[in-house]
Design a protein around this motif. Structure first.
Motif, PDB file in Angstrom:
ATOM      1  N   LEU A  34      -8.737   8.979  -3.641  1.00  0.00           N
ATOM      2  CA  LEU A  34      -9.394   8.099  -3.043  1.00  0.00           C
ATOM      3  C   LEU A  34      -9.056   6.600  -3.490  1.00  0.00           C
ATOM      4  N   ALA A  35      -8.605   5.629  -2.517  1.00  0.00           N
ATOM      5  CA  ALA A  35      -8.123   4.394  -2.917  1.00  0.00           C
ATOM      6  C   ALA A  35      -9.435   3.548  -3.115  1.00  0.00           C
ATOM      7  N   PRO A  36      -9.243   2.838  -4.309  1.00  0.00           N
ATOM      8  CA  PRO A  36     -10.621   1.774  -4.670  1.00  0.00           C
ATOM      9  C   PRO A  36     -10.906   1.039  -3.468  1.00  0.00           C
ATOM     10  N   SER A  37      -9.969   0.043  -2.860  1.00  0.00           N
ATOM     11  CA  SER A  37     -10.441  -0.848  -2.058  1.00  0.00           C
ATOM     12  C   SER A  37      -9.996  -0.604  -0.650  1.00  0.00           C
ATOM     13  N   GLU A  39      -7.160  -2.146   0.384  1.00  0.00           N
ATOM     14  CA  GLU A  39      -6.315  -3.334   0.850  1.00  0.00           C
ATOM     15  C   GLU A  39      -4.905  -2.834   1.098  1.00  0.00           C
ATOM     16  N   PRO A  40      -4.147  -3.492   1.805  1.00  0.00           N
ATOM     17  CA  PRO A  40      -2.857  -3.220   2.015  1.00  0.00           C
ATOM     18  C   PRO A  40      -1.749  -2.981   0.910  1.00  0.00           C
ATOM     19  N   ALA A  41      -2.075  -4.020  -0.058  1.00  0.00           N
ATOM     20  CA  ALA A  41      -1.226  -3.884  -1.125  1.00  0.00           C
ATOM     21  C   ALA A  41      -1.293  -2.717  -2.189  1.00  0.00           C
ATOM     22  N   GLU A  42      -2.722  -2.503  -2.275  1.00  0.00           N
ATOM     23  CA  GLU A  42      -3.118  -1.353  -2.831  1.00  0.00           C
ATOM     24  C   GLU A  42      -2.624   0.085  -2.424  1.00  0.00           C
ATOM     25  N   LEU A  43      -2.881   0.062  -1.062  1.00  0.00           N
ATOM     26  CA  LEU A  43      -2.513   1.205  -0.425  1.00  0.00           C
ATOM     27  C   LEU A  43      -0.855   1.439  -0.282  1.00  0.00           C
ATOM     28  N   ALA A  44      -0.001   0.473  -0.447  1.00  0.00           N
ATOM     29  CA  ALA A  44       1.272   0.476  -0.377  1.00  0.00           C
ATOM     30  C   ALA A  44       1.934   0.972  -1.861  1.00  0.00           C
ATOM     31  N   LEU A  46      -0.175   2.977  -3.799  1.00  0.00           N
ATOM     32  CA  LEU A  46      -0.706   4.422  -3.853  1.00  0.00           C
ATOM     33  C   LEU A  46       0.149   5.327  -3.015  1.00  0.00           C
ATOM     34  N   ALA A  47       0.561   4.857  -1.836  1.00  0.00           N
ATOM     35  CA  ALA A  47       1.313   5.757  -0.923  1.00  0.00           C
ATOM     36  C   ALA A  47       2.681   6.240  -1.485  1.00  0.00           C
ATOM     37  N   GLY A  48       3.093   5.738  -2.523  1.00  0.00           N
ATOM     38  CA  GLY A  48       4.590   6.080  -3.160  1.00  0.00           C
ATOM     39  C   GLY A  48       4.552   7.555  -3.505  1.00  0.00           C
ATOM     40  N   ASP A  49       3.688   8.387  -3.998  1.00  0.00           N
ATOM     41  CA  ASP A  49       3.615   9.838  -3.969  1.00  0.00           C
ATOM     42  C   ASP A  49       2.803  10.533  -3.075  1.00  0.00           C
ATOM     43  N   ALA A  50       2.368   9.947  -2.074  1.00  0.00           N
ATOM     44  CA  ALA A  50       1.555  10.551  -1.224  1.00  0.00           C
ATOM     45  C   ALA A  50       2.283  11.482  -0.150  1.00  0.00           C
ATOM     46  N   ASP A  51       1.761  12.672  -0.075  1.00  0.00           N
ATOM     47  CA  ASP A  51       2.290  13.551   0.963  1.00  0.00           C
ATOM     48  C   ASP A  51       1.814  13.506   2.409  1.00  0.00           C
ATOM     49  N   ALA A  52       0.448  12.845   2.153  1.00  0.00           N
ATOM     50  CA  ALA A  52      -0.215  12.490   3.637  1.00  0.00           C
ATOM     51  C   ALA A  52      -1.300  11.418   3.338  1.00  0.00           C
ATOM     52  N   ILE A  53      -1.547  10.716   4.379  1.00  0.00           N
ATOM     53  CA  ILE A  53      -2.683   9.750   4.378  1.00  0.00           C
ATOM     54  C   ILE A  53      -3.549  10.096   5.404  1.00  0.00           C
ATOM     55  N   LEU A  54      -4.917   9.765   4.704  1.00  0.00           N
ATOM     56  CA  LEU A  54      -6.145  10.112   5.681  1.00  0.00           C
ATOM     57  C   LEU A  54      -6.812   8.650   5.655  1.00  0.00           C
ATOM     58  N   THR A  55      -7.157   8.011   6.763  1.00  0.00           N
ATOM     59  CA  THR A  55      -7.626   6.742   7.022  1.00  0.00           C
ATOM     60  C   THR A  55      -8.931   6.550   7.818  1.00  0.00           C
ATOM     61  N   CYS A  56      -9.603   5.693   7.732  1.00  0.00           N
ATOM     62  CA  CYS A  56     -10.899   5.466   8.371  1.00  0.00           C
ATOM     63  C   CYS A  56     -10.642   4.090   9.304  1.00  0.00           C
ATOM     64  N   VAL A  60      -3.367   0.797   8.139  1.00  0.00           N
ATOM     65  CA  VAL A  60      -2.128   1.363   7.506  1.00  0.00           C
ATOM     66  C   VAL A  60      -0.873   0.976   8.318  1.00  0.00           C
ATOM     67  N   THR A  61      -0.494   0.014   7.641  1.00  0.00           N
ATOM     68  CA  THR A  61       0.580  -1.059   8.183  1.00  0.00           C
ATOM     69  C   THR A  61       1.866  -0.412   8.198  1.00  0.00           C
ATOM     70  N   ALA A  62       3.091  -1.035   8.663  1.00  0.00           N
ATOM     71  CA  ALA A  62       4.358  -0.735   8.548  1.00  0.00           C
ATOM     72  C   ALA A  62       4.806  -0.494   7.079  1.00  0.00           C
ATOM     73  N   GLU A  63       4.226  -1.603   6.407  1.00  0.00           N
ATOM     74  CA  GLU A  63       4.537  -1.877   5.045  1.00  0.00           C
ATOM     75  C   GLU A  63       4.073  -0.422   4.115  1.00  0.00           C
ATOM     76  N   VAL A  64       2.673  -0.496   4.473  1.00  0.00           N
ATOM     77  CA  VAL A  64       2.284   0.950   3.755  1.00  0.00           C
ATOM     78  C   VAL A  64       3.055   2.412   3.868  1.00  0.00           C
TER      79      VAL A  64
END
Length: 333
Positions: A34-37, A39-44, A46-56, A60-64
């Motif tokens: 679970l991401a703490p905040s 925010e796009p920079a944080e998500l980008a 944390l996404a480096g080793d993610a096999d999937a993303i769940l979002t509310c 979830v930008t192109a950069e992420v």
């Protein structure tokens, strides 16, 4: 857990715990992060080793997406996917899914609640009582709903559920809908302008797209009756807030019930917060004990399907399934 092989990044949630989805994912050998905040920079990061993303609600930008070389799927908690760069996800070979049916009763109830609150003048009467009065000095009377016309913009499952509720109260229901789906007792009209001009209450039930952004602006509000109400439980940017304020000030419409706004949350000093003719709720129409559990289960199941090589129940970008860019092949159910 030493046997966890996959990681699922949850960008944000609007409920107290992620226990339901954590359990669904763990059964498939996936770890929830679970991401703490959100925010796009944080998500980008944390996404480096993610096999999937769940979002509310998080963006979830192109950069992420570009920072997630292992990610195979982006799953939305909910219906709309306007917070996800679906086009870029498709280019990168990621399956995007959503949960289109989970809170039908809750949103239909909330839309009806907004209409009832406006009709019975709940807000000004309650505010007067809170101030120490007893409503005697609040001008005007309530509105009898029986015989009035409810106009629906969009006649999907939620619009149809609201239609049934409104008909039970004696309202006539008309709708503008491009699907051609017949709904008992609902008269489908040929244009949005027709709905706006004839209805005593207009309720919005369409997704947010480039075509529907500011669907209701100054020109549309001028078409409405001065006694009519606008109800929005769909997406905030469907309505031009500045045009809505101007229409209320000019008496072009009588009131609004908004569960969604643009932006969210509204600034603390925003004039919509202070009006007796505007009923506001904080984007919670979808929320109940039953709907949240169902949402979490279905969204997590969509992720598990992709991670285990299956096509999820609801794919937003089906063209990705036959794309050479698809990250690992998927077998149909």
């Amino acid at each position: 857990m030493s046997d966890v092989r996959m990681r699922v990044l949850v960008t944000d949630v609007a409920w107290p715990t992620v226990d339901v989805e954590r359990e669904v994912l763990a059964a498939a050998g996936a770890e929830l992060v679970l991401a703490p905040s959100g925010e796009p920079a944080e998500l980008a990061r944390l996404a480096g080793d993610a096999d999937a993303i769940l979002t509310c609600f998080a963006k979830v930008t192109a950069e992420v997406l570009e920072a997630a070389p292992r990610c195979r799927t982006v799953a939305r908690y909910g219906v709309g996917v306007d917070n996800i760069d679906v086009a870029r996800a498709t280019e990168l070979g990621m399956v995007v899914s959503n949960v289109p049916v989970y809170c039908v009763d809750e949103v239909a109830d909330s839309a009806l609640l907004g209409i009832l609150a406006l009709a019975r003048r709940l807000l000004p009467l309650n505010r007067d009582i809170v101030r120490g009065g007893w409503g005697r000095d609040v001008p005007g009377a309530g509105t009898r709903l029986r015989g009035k016309v409810l106009g629906l913009v969009g006649l999907g499952v939620i619009g149809s559920a609201l239609a049934a509720r409104a008909q039970a109260l004696g309202l006539e229901v008309i709708a503008y809908d491009l699907s051609g789906r017949p709904v008992p007792g609902v008269r489908v009209v040929s244009s949005l302008d027709h709905v706006l001009a004839e209805a005593d209450a207009v309720s919005l039930h369409v997704p947010l797209t480039a075509a529907t952004h500011h669907l209701i602006g100054a020109e549309q509000l001028r078409l409405m009756k001065p006694t009519a109400w606008l109800v929005n439980t769909a997406r905030g940017p469907l309505v031009d807030n500045e045009a809505l304020l101007a229409a209320l000030d000019a008496g072009e419409i009588a009131g609004a019930a908004l569960d969604v706004t643009d932006p969210e949350p509204l600034p603390a000093d925003h004039p919509l917060r202070r009006r007796d003719d505007v009923v506001l709720t904080p984007h919670t129409a979808f929320s109940s004990d039953g709907s949240l559990a169902e949402l979490a289960t279905r969204a997590a199941a969509n992720v598990v399907d992709v991670l285990q090589g299956r096509v999820p129940a609801t794919v937003v970008n089906p063209q990705v399934l036959t794309s050479p860019a698809l990250r690992r092949g998927l077998e149909p159910r």
